[in-house]
Write an enzyme that holds these catalytic residues in place. Structure first.
Site, PDB file in Angstrom:
ATOM      1  N   GLU A 167     -91.021  54.445 -42.029  1.00  0.00           N
ATOM      2  CA  GLU A 167     -91.706  55.345 -43.137  1.00  0.00           C
ATOM      3  C   GLU A 167     -91.055  56.417 -43.322  1.00  0.00           C
ATOM      4  OE1 GLU A 167     -95.777  55.090 -42.821  1.00  0.00           O
ATOM      5  OE2 GLU A 167     -95.698  52.971 -42.601  1.00  0.00           O
ATOM      6  N   ASN A 209     -88.052  50.695 -40.852  1.00  0.00           N
ATOM      7  CA  ASN A 209     -88.954  49.899 -41.331  1.00  0.00           C
ATOM      8  C   ASN A 209     -89.930  50.651 -42.349  1.00  0.00           C
ATOM      9  OD1 ASN A 209     -90.858  47.566 -40.905  1.00  0.00           O
ATOM     10  ND2 ASN A 209     -92.351  49.071 -39.903  1.00  0.00           N
ATOM     11  N   HIS A 245     -97.163  45.191 -46.949  1.00  0.00           N
ATOM     12  CA  HIS A 245     -98.488  45.373 -47.063  1.00  0.00           C
ATOM     13  C   HIS A 245     -98.862  45.158 -48.589  1.00  0.00           C
ATOM     14  CE1 HIS A 245     -99.668  46.395 -42.973  1.00  0.00           C
ATOM     15  NE2 HIS A 245     -98.453  47.323 -42.917  1.00  0.00           N
ATOM     16  N   GLU A 274     -95.066  43.298 -41.427  1.00  0.00           N
ATOM     17  CA  GLU A 274     -96.607  43.822 -41.398  1.00  0.00           C
ATOM     18  C   GLU A 274     -97.247  43.150 -42.663  1.00  0.00           C
ATOM     19  OE1 GLU A 274     -97.207  47.953 -41.168  1.00  0.00           O
ATOM     20  OE2 GLU A 274     -95.446  48.174 -39.650  1.00  0.00           O
ATOM     21  N   ASP A 276     -99.329  41.498 -45.088  1.00  0.00           N
ATOM     22  CA  ASP A 276    -101.084  41.202 -45.587  1.00  0.00           C
ATOM     23  C   ASP A 276    -101.048  41.228 -46.846  1.00  0.00           C
ATOM     24  OD1 ASP A 276    -101.178  43.882 -45.539  1.00  0.00           O
ATOM     25  OD2 ASP A 276    -102.634  43.854 -43.559  1.00  0.00           O
TER      26      ASP A 276
HETATM   27  O1  G3I Z   1    -106.841  60.320 -35.390  1.00  0.00           O
HETATM   28  C1  G3I Z   1    -108.004  60.256 -36.088  1.00  0.00           C
HETATM   29  C2  G3I Z   1    -109.236  61.008 -35.392  1.00  0.00           C
HETATM   30  O2  G3I Z   1    -109.155  62.205 -35.227  1.00  0.00           O
HETATM   31  C3  G3I Z   1    -110.607  60.777 -36.055  1.00  0.00           C
HETATM   32  O3  G3I Z   1    -111.549  61.227 -35.101  1.00  0.00           O
HETATM   33  C4  G3I Z   1    -110.718  59.079 -36.502  1.00  0.00           C
HETATM   34  C5  G3I Z   1    -112.077  59.153 -37.102  1.00  0.00           C
HETATM   35  O4  G3I Z   1    -112.290  57.685 -37.502  1.00  0.00           O
HETATM   36  O5  G3I Z   1    -109.720  58.560 -36.946  1.00  0.00           O
HETATM   37  C6  G3I Z   1    -108.327  58.612 -36.257  1.00  0.00           C
HETATM   38  O6  G3I Z   1    -107.350  58.024 -36.946  1.00  0.00           O
HETATM   39  C7  G3I Z   1    -107.295  56.602 -37.012  1.00  0.00           C
HETATM   40  C8  G3I Z   1    -105.939  56.197 -36.654  1.00  0.00           C
HETATM   41  O7  G3I Z   1    -105.685  54.890 -36.633  1.00  0.00           O
HETATM   42  C9  G3I Z   1    -105.390  56.891 -35.382  1.00  0.00           C
HETATM   43  O8  G3I Z   1    -105.761  56.288 -34.273  1.00  0.00           O
HETATM   44  C10 G3I Z   1    -107.728  56.065 -38.340  1.00  0.00           C
HETATM   45  O9  G3I Z   1    -108.996  56.444 -38.763  1.00  0.00           O
HETATM   46  C11 G3I Z   1    -107.415  54.711 -38.494  1.00  0.00           C
HETATM   47  O10 G3I Z   1    -107.847  54.065 -39.534  1.00  0.00           O
HETATM   48  C12 G3I Z   1    -106.005  54.498 -37.970  1.00  0.00           C
HETATM   49  O11 G3I Z   1    -105.606  53.123 -38.071  1.00  0.00           O
HETATM   50  C13 G3I Z   1    -104.368  52.517 -38.135  1.00  0.00           C
HETATM   51  C14 G3I Z   1    -103.019  52.963 -38.937  1.00  0.00           C
HETATM   52  O12 G3I Z   1    -101.943  52.319 -38.832  1.00  0.00           O
HETATM   53  C15 G3I Z   1    -102.854  54.376 -39.052  1.00  0.00           C
HETATM   54  O13 G3I Z   1    -101.953  54.982 -39.726  1.00  0.00           O
HETATM   55  C16 G3I Z   1    -104.289  51.243 -38.044  1.00  0.00           C
HETATM   56  O14 G3I Z   1    -105.068  50.632 -36.715  1.00  0.00           O
HETATM   57  C17 G3I Z   1    -103.051  50.204 -37.966  1.00  0.00           C
HETATM   58  O15 G3I Z   1    -103.142  48.996 -38.626  1.00  0.00           O
HETATM   59  C18 G3I Z   1    -102.101  50.673 -39.229  1.00  0.00           C
HETATM   60  O16 G3I Z   1    -100.971  50.289 -39.035  1.00  0.00           O
HETATM   61  C19 G3I Z   1     -99.855  50.901 -39.781  1.00  0.00           C
HETATM   62  C20 G3I Z   1     -98.495  50.573 -39.191  1.00  0.00           C
HETATM   63  O17 G3I Z   1     -98.461  51.047 -38.153  1.00  0.00           O
HETATM   64  C21 G3I Z   1     -97.295  51.150 -40.142  1.00  0.00           C
HETATM   65  N1  G3I Z   1     -97.387  50.566 -41.636  1.00  0.00           N
HETATM   66  C22 G3I Z   1     -98.614  50.748 -42.150  1.00  0.00           C
HETATM   67  C23 G3I Z   1     -99.765  50.041 -41.324  1.00  0.00           C
HETATM   68  C24 G3I Z   1    -101.131  50.030 -42.051  1.00  0.00           C
HETATM   69  O18 G3I Z   1    -101.655  51.249 -42.110  1.00  0.00           O
END
Ligand code: G3I
Length: 362
Positions: A167, A209, A245, A274, A276
């Site tokens: 990205e 990607n 996505h 990825e 969905d």
């Molecule tokens: O870092 C914060 C933290 O400070 C906070 O306390 C917490 C509270 O909810 O959230 C944390 O962030 C989380 C983040 O992962 C980091 O661990 C988000 O809520 C959470 O929603 C996030 O999810 C992941 C997301 O990438 C982040 O962008 C998903 O599990 C994952 O499926 C998703 O995957 C991405 C691919 O890597 C790249 N392409 C898009 C795809 C979907 O977004």
């Protein structure tokens, strides 16, 4: 006795170059991996880290045995959903956390699966020590270099494809300034990331990607010119991937094959990484039969695009069960984006993918 019979029956098949499907007990194309053409890997993200951490269930990959069974049975490629991202694998400047990603790589080896590494240069899910630290340009460059050498080197020989740069362009086709490395060091750092990854694991295929590249437009144009530029400079770039996505609000990506073909024409591999397909849920929370049929047709559009392009040899969905999907966490009124219900019962999209793969395998 039974083993001997199986060996006797499979030997001639193996001599002809066929996959030993019986080894996983899913011959005759009964699973996605068994139905797929031999040169196409069928993958899923492996649920863990990221949004899962805040959900009321334990780490899915570690604790959900039925989930692991389906993951092993249906797929021959796996992508750590979060477990190889910077904040997860490199939580402190001088500490790496390889355990959870190692477990995925071991699982893959035990189940005849390849691994897609995700990801090395991204603006998101970076650790606080990196986001909030104060570094000179030379320090930042050396932090990225040593991260890539350490992580890619740790998995040397065990990763089929790495999403090196994730990205890196925004919707206008400009480099994303939220990416700390690009903002501080300039876009030339992208080429360096590929060079370092290649030195650390010369056999891994190295990818660009992104999402939002399923239709032609300025973002795709930006990737095409970057790819041409990197190839002209002999940078080890091997592939371009569409995350895919999708939302049923915006229509199926009916020009995706054409987009992938532009990169195939440059001599690159292409991949879907990825996929969905989310939808607006009715008040009941349960999709209608019509919605599920439409969803299946979106999945098919993307698979057909990959099948139409010679060098598209990896097709990955971002999780296979709604139970663990990231979609409802990010888009509260949408959901049901994967190919299986919470209890792993199969949706029409699953059967459509399997039938399409079977037809392509013949
Ligand atoms: O870092 C914060 C933290 O400070 C906070 O306390 C917490 C509270 O909810 O959230 C944390 O962030 C989380 C983040 O992962 C980091 O661990 C988000 O809520 C959470 O929603 C996030 O999810 C992941 C997301 O990438 C982040 O962008 C998903 O599990 C994952 O499926 C998703 O995957 C991405 C691919 O890597 C790249 N392409 C898009 C795809 C979907 O977004």
């Amino acid at each position: 006795m039974r083993k001997a019979l199986v060996a006797f029956l499979t030997l001639p098949l193996l001599a002809l170059g066929a996959q030993p499907a019986v080894a996983h007990g899913h011959g005759h194309g009964k699973t996605l991996r068994a139905a797929a053409p031999r040169d196409l890997r069928i993958g899923s993200a492996v649920a863990g880290g990221g949004h899962h951490v805040d959900q009321p269930y334990p780490d899915p990959f570690t604790y959900d045995r039925p989930y692991r069974k389906v993951l092993a049975r249906e797929f021959n490629s796996v992508s750590p959903e979060n477990q190889m991202k910077w904040e997860f694998i490199h939580p402190e400047r001088n500490r790496y956390n390889f355990g959870p990603a190692d477990a995925i790589v071991r699982f893959a080896r035990a189940n005849g699966q390849v691994v897609r590494g995700h990801t090395l240069l991204w603006h998101s899910q970076n650790p606080a020590w990196l986001n909030e630290g104060t570094f000179t340009k030379a320090e930042l460059r050396s932090i990225l270099k040593s991260h890539i050498f350490t992580v890619v080197g740790h998995y040397r020989g065990q990763i089929q494809q790495w999403d090196v740069a994730n990205e890196i362009f925004n919707e206008n086709g400009e480099y994303r300034q939220e990416n700390i490395f690009i903002a501080e060091l300039g876009p030339g750092i992208v080429a360096d990331a590929f060079r370092w990854a290649h030195q650390a694991d010369p056999k891994a295929q190295l990818f660009l990607n992104d999402y939002g590249v399923e239709w032609p437009g300025v973002k795709v144009d930006a990737y095409e010119s970057l790819a041409k530029q990197l190839l002209a400079q002999r940078v080890p770039l091997h592939g371009f991937a569409s995350q895919a996505h999708l939302s049923m609000r915006y229509g199926a990506p009916d020009q995706l094959a054409g987009v992938l073909q532009r990169f195939d024409d440059l001599g690159l591999h292409t991949a879907i990484t990825e996929l969905d397909v989310r939808m607006d849920l009715p008040a009941s929370g349960v999709p209608t039969a019509e919605q599920l049929t439409t969803q299946a047709s979106y999945y098919k559009t993307v698979l057909d695009a990959c099948l139409a392009v010679d060098g598209c040899n990896s097709f990955t969905i971002w999780g296979f069960t709604d139970k663990y999907s990231w979609v409802p966490v990010f888009f509260p009124s949408e959901g049901a984006a994967t190919i299986m219900w919470d209890d792993f019962a199969k949706k029409p999209a699953y059967y459509t993918l399997r039938d399409t793969l079977r037809a392509a395998r013949r």
